[in-house]
Motif scaffolding. Structure first.
Motif, PDB file in Angstrom:
ATOM      1  N   LEU A 128      19.826 -57.241  33.864  1.00  0.00           N
ATOM      2  CA  LEU A 128      18.744 -57.606  34.774  1.00  0.00           C
ATOM      3  C   LEU A 128      18.784 -56.767  36.043  1.00  0.00           C
ATOM      4  N   VAL A 129      19.964 -56.556  36.603  1.00  0.00           N
ATOM      5  CA  VAL A 129      20.080 -55.748  37.815  1.00  0.00           C
ATOM      6  C   VAL A 129      19.665 -54.307  37.536  1.00  0.00           C
TER       7      VAL A 129
ATOM      8  N   ALA B   8      15.976 -54.190  37.322  1.00  0.00           N
ATOM      9  CA  ALA B   8      15.354 -54.339  38.635  1.00  0.00           C
ATOM     10  C   ALA B   8      15.434 -53.054  39.445  1.00  0.00           C
TER      11      ALA B   8
ATOM     12  N   SER C   9      11.466 -52.419  39.291  1.00  0.00           N
ATOM     13  CA  SER C   9      10.839 -53.335  40.239  1.00  0.00           C
ATOM     14  C   SER C   9      10.085 -52.562  41.316  1.00  0.00           C
TER      15      SER C   9
ATOM     16  N   VAL D 237      18.142 -60.979  42.849  1.00  0.00           N
ATOM     17  CA  VAL D 237      18.163 -61.130  41.388  1.00  0.00           C
ATOM     18  C   VAL D 237      19.311 -62.043  40.971  1.00  0.00           C
TER      19      VAL D 237
ATOM     20  N   TRP E 230      18.871 -65.703  39.313  1.00  0.00           N
ATOM     21  CA  TRP E 230      19.447 -65.944  37.992  1.00  0.00           C
ATOM     22  C   TRP E 230      20.398 -67.139  38.019  1.00  0.00           C
TER      23      TRP E 230
ATOM     24  N   LEU F  54      12.065 -64.586  38.363  1.00  0.00           N
ATOM     25  CA  LEU F  54      13.089 -63.615  37.984  1.00  0.00           C
ATOM     26  C   LEU F  54      12.484 -62.454  37.205  1.00  0.00           C
TER      27      LEU F  54
ATOM     28  N   LEU G 177      10.894 -60.155  39.669  1.00  0.00           N
ATOM     29  CA  LEU G 177      11.898 -59.401  40.425  1.00  0.00           C
ATOM     30  C   LEU G 177      12.396 -58.181  39.666  1.00  0.00           C
ATOM     31  N   VAL G 178      12.555 -58.305  38.372  1.00  0.00           N
ATOM     32  CA  VAL G 178      13.106 -57.205  37.581  1.00  0.00           C
ATOM     33  C   VAL G 178      12.018 -56.302  37.013  1.00  0.00           C
TER      34      VAL G 178
END
Length: 490
Positions: free
Chosen positions: A70-71, A74, A78, A185, A189, A258, A261-262
């Motif tokens: 996810l990071v 992002a 993002s 993020v 999460w 979320l 955000l990503v």
């Protein structure tokens, strides 16, 4: 010529002594200057920013592959991450433009003209018709115009420090945006994990109330329990079902936030699988790396702004000194009338400008820039002091989390055992319904407290990483929890 230099000598001496009336910017506190004298590899000692430093990957300490993905998503897709990269490109271009000020300036100039003329007087003879007053003329020229201000007093170095400071401030501002994005993020999460666990707890409560309702229904049928107890259990079941609906809606909203955000805002909620287990935060090491605070983006940004202000102060002081500009030129000229004629030429000129009438304005600007430099130093000290305070507070909040979670896990186990014993006793006729409901309430509160404590511990861990400017080595020895049993067995 000697008289000119003689009479202008006092003005030159006045200009050279003008900088003395502008105070220097104050230096930061020695302790702060020593603490943050070691800049990262991406920043040179003189403030010139080279290759940007990679963002610290503190989120990998949670050992969660999904969070890592996810990071990464992002930081790549993002809108916040792409906007920060665009700001860095803008700052780099502005720095390159500023540094060309003391390089040769100018360009090519091309021109052409065709002019016709006719004699409007009487025609006295054929000679008049063929004279200079009639016909057409053509001309063209190509010139290279150059202007070059000589850097005799170090204005270029001062401009370099100012431009590097502004560029470094922009880069670290972008780092701060990306670090804030990663933290957001992670927090979102972990909040989704909390809501998932809370929804599981609510569904467990629904299952418990349903089971209790079935047991009570059999007792009512046999005349062993009044109908009022059944109504009470029904009310508890409906309340648990309503709570589960609210938690489900909150979870869906958090999952959508979320995804946005990503950079996956148009994906369905099913694209985000959160799992069912809450992440455990990493334990604090026994010793913190000393360089963590010096990697905070806001500390580095404030330091770069201080260096830019110092360079601006030097430029304002040097504006009181004379400036010398060379204006060489070279060109070609072509003319055609009765015959063609081409010529080439060159020139070399220069001028020196000594500020005299605008000296009060330049002195005021220099004093104002000195005040700005002083403000930048004070702002740097404020950021450093805030960094120490935030790190200290975050560490204090995170320190008891591990023992708190261990105590609540044990409390949940005991509450569950007490509830199961109460249900068995109620089925056997040893306990009243009130005993079962009280034990179920204690069990439910223990589950909620544990879920919230785990979520708060994760939030505290994110705050620690933000306040320290990064994480620590994965192999760092964690602090040993105290085993004196306080708050666990009591």
């Amino acid at each position: 010529m000697k008289n000119v230099f003689f009479w202008s000598a006092p003005a030159w001496l006045l200009a050279l002594s003008g900088c003395a009336s502008v105070p220097d910017a104050p230096r930061p506190f020695p302790l702060i200057a020593q603490q943050y004298s070691a800049m990262p590899d991406g920043v040179a000692r003189d403030g010139a920013t080279a290759a940007p430093q990679a963002l610290d990957t503190w989120w990998k300490l949670f050992d969660e592959p999904l969070l890592d993905r996810l990071v990464t998503q992002a930081l790549q897709a993002s809108t916040e991450a792409r906007m920060s990269i665009a700001r860095v490109r803008e700052a780099r271009a502005m720095r390159e433009a500023a540094l060309t000020q003391y390089r040769p300036q100018g360009g090519l100039r091309a021109g052409g003209e065709r002019r016709g003329s006719r004699n409007l007087g009487h025609r006295s003879s054929a000679l008049d018709m063929q004279g200079a007053g009639a016909g057409a003329q053509s001309s063209a020229n190509l010139d290279l115009l150059v202007s070059w201000e000589l850097d005799l007093f170090g204005r270029g170095d001062a401009l370099q420090r100012q431009a590097d400071g502004d560029f470094g401030s922009a880069i670290y501002g972008a780092y701060a945006e990306r670090a804030a994005l990663v933290a957001e993020v992670a927090r979102t999460w972990f909040e989704a994990q909390r809501l998932t666990a809370a929804l599981a707890d609510a569904q467990a409560t629904v299952a418990i109330q349903t089971r209790l309702q079935e047991v009570l229904a059999r007792k009512v049928e046999r005349g062993l329990a009044p109908v009022s107890e059944s109504a009470r259990v029904d009310a508890g079941l409906l309340s648990a079902q309503a709570n589960a609906l609210v938690l489900q809606s909150q979870l869906d909203a958090t999952r959508r936030a979320l995804l946005v955000l990503v950079g996956m805002g148009d994906e369905p909620l099913a694209a985000l699988d959160l799992g069912h287990e809450q992440t455990r935060p990493p334990a604090l090491p026994q010793a913190m790396p000393a360089e963590l605070l010096s990697r905070r983006p806001d500390v580095l940004q404030a330091r770069a702004q201080m260096q830019a202000a110092a360079g601006g102060l030097d430029l304002a002081r040097l504006a009181l000194l004379p400036s010398v500009t060379l204006t060489p030129g070279i060109g070609l000229n072509w003319q055609k009338q009765a015959a063609s004629l081409g010529t080439g030429f060159w020139s070399l000129a220069g001028n020196a400008v000594l500020p005299v009438l605008d000296r009060p304005r330049l002195l005021a600007n220099a004093r104002a820039q000195g005040a700005r430099a002083e403000q930048a130093v004070i702002a740097y000290e404020q950021v450093v002091q805030r960094a120490f305070s935030e790190a200290d507070q975050a560490l204090l909040r995170m320190a008891p989390d591990e023992r708190r979670i261990a105590a609540l896990e044990q409390a949940q186990q005991r509450a569950r055992a007490a509830y199961e014993a109460a249900v068995k006793g109620y089925g056997a006729g040893f306990f009243d319904l009130i005993v079962v409901l009280d034990s179920e309430l204690v069990y439910r509160e223990a589950r909620v407290a544990l879920t919230n404590a785990r979520a708060e511990a994760l939030t505290h861990a994110v705050q620690v990483f933000q306040s320290l400017g990064g994480g620590w080595a994965r192999g760092a020895k964690a602090q040993e929890a105290e085993s004196n049993g306080e708050g666990i067995d009591g």
